[in-house]
Design a protein around this motif. Sequence first.
Motif, short mmCIF file in Angstrom:
data_model
loop_
_atom_site.label_atom_id
_atom_site.label_comp_id
_atom_site.label_asym_id
_atom_site.label_seq_id
_atom_site.Cartn_x
_atom_site.Cartn_y
_atom_site.Cartn_z
N VAL A 29 0.86 -1.18 0.00
CA VAL A 29 0.00 0.00 0.00
C VAL A 29 0.90 1.23 0.00
O VAL A 29 2.08 1.16 0.36
N ASP A 30 0.34 2.35 -0.39
CA ASP A 30 1.08 3.61 -0.40
C ASP A 30 1.50 3.96 1.03
O ASP A 30 0.68 3.95 1.96
N ILE A 31 2.77 4.27 1.21
CA ILE A 31 3.30 4.57 2.54
C ILE A 31 2.63 5.79 3.16
O ILE A 31 2.53 5.91 4.38
N GLN A 115 1.93 -2.99 -13.42
CA GLN A 115 1.17 -3.59 -14.51
C GLN A 115 -0.31 -3.68 -14.11
O GLN A 115 -0.61 -3.87 -12.93
N PRO A 116 -1.23 -3.60 -15.05
CA PRO A 116 -2.65 -3.72 -14.70
C PRO A 116 -2.98 -5.13 -14.20
O PRO A 116 -2.29 -6.09 -14.55
N THR A 117 -4.03 -5.23 -13.42
CA THR A 117 -4.51 -6.52 -12.94
C THR A 117 -4.95 -7.34 -14.14
O THR A 117 -5.69 -6.83 -14.99
N PRO A 118 -4.52 -8.61 -14.26
CA PRO A 118 -4.86 -9.41 -15.44
C PRO A 118 -6.36 -9.60 -15.60
O PRO A 118 -7.11 -9.62 -14.63
N ASP A 119 -6.81 -9.76 -16.85
CA ASP A 119 -8.23 -9.95 -17.14
C ASP A 119 -8.78 -11.26 -16.58
O ASP A 119 -9.98 -11.41 -16.45
N LYS A 130 -5.05 -2.80 -7.46
CA LYS A 130 -4.91 -1.75 -8.49
C LYS A 130 -3.92 -2.16 -9.57
O LYS A 130 -3.98 -1.65 -10.67
N GLY A 131 -2.99 -3.04 -9.24
CA GLY A 131 -1.99 -3.46 -10.20
C GLY A 131 -0.98 -4.40 -9.55
O GLY A 131 -1.06 -4.67 -8.35
N SER A 141 1.27 -7.41 -5.21
CA SER A 141 0.00 -6.79 -5.61
C SER A 141 -0.16 -5.46 -4.89
O SER A 141 0.02 -5.37 -3.68
N LEU A 142 -0.53 -4.43 -5.63
CA LEU A 142 -0.77 -3.10 -5.08
C LEU A 142 -2.25 -3.01 -4.70
O LEU A 142 -3.12 -3.13 -5.54
#
Length: 157
Positions: A29-31, A115-119, A130-131, A141-142
């Motif tokens: 996650v964002d710090i 990278q985007p989350t896979p379909d 989120k990616g 994983s973000l």
Amino acid sequence: MNITTATTPQTGSRRELIAFRIADQEFCVDIMQVREIRGWTPATPLPRTPSYVKGVINLRGAVLPIVDLGARLGLTTEEPSARHVIMVVTVGGRTLGLLVEAVSDIINLSDDMVQPTPDVACDQVKAFVKGLFAIDGRMISLISLDRVLPEMEAEAA
């Protein structure tokens, strides 16, 4: 805890993330959303709460709800022990604690590495993740914290 800086050439803006582990998977996650990291404290359960809400704890005079992030993500989790930690985060003006197994890293990376989350992922996974990015041979994983609680999902929609 390690500090990892990606060594690939970057062109996007830089950000710092906190990486943590849940059920042998790594997330981050964002710090800037993390206020503090503290050891596990048993929570007082509340009636009629979702199964992923462990209860509440007293944090310097304030009532802090504790969310088992692994359970919220649909992962198999174990009962919290002394090695678990609570990440106190601020999401949409609200403060809550996220129960995770361990915090492992502070990661510096550029936005273009995500990278985007896979379909192939279901919509529920896409709502939280989120990616993804690979760093030091690990896939991380973000997580989008604004989707952690159902009320937050409704507010974000």
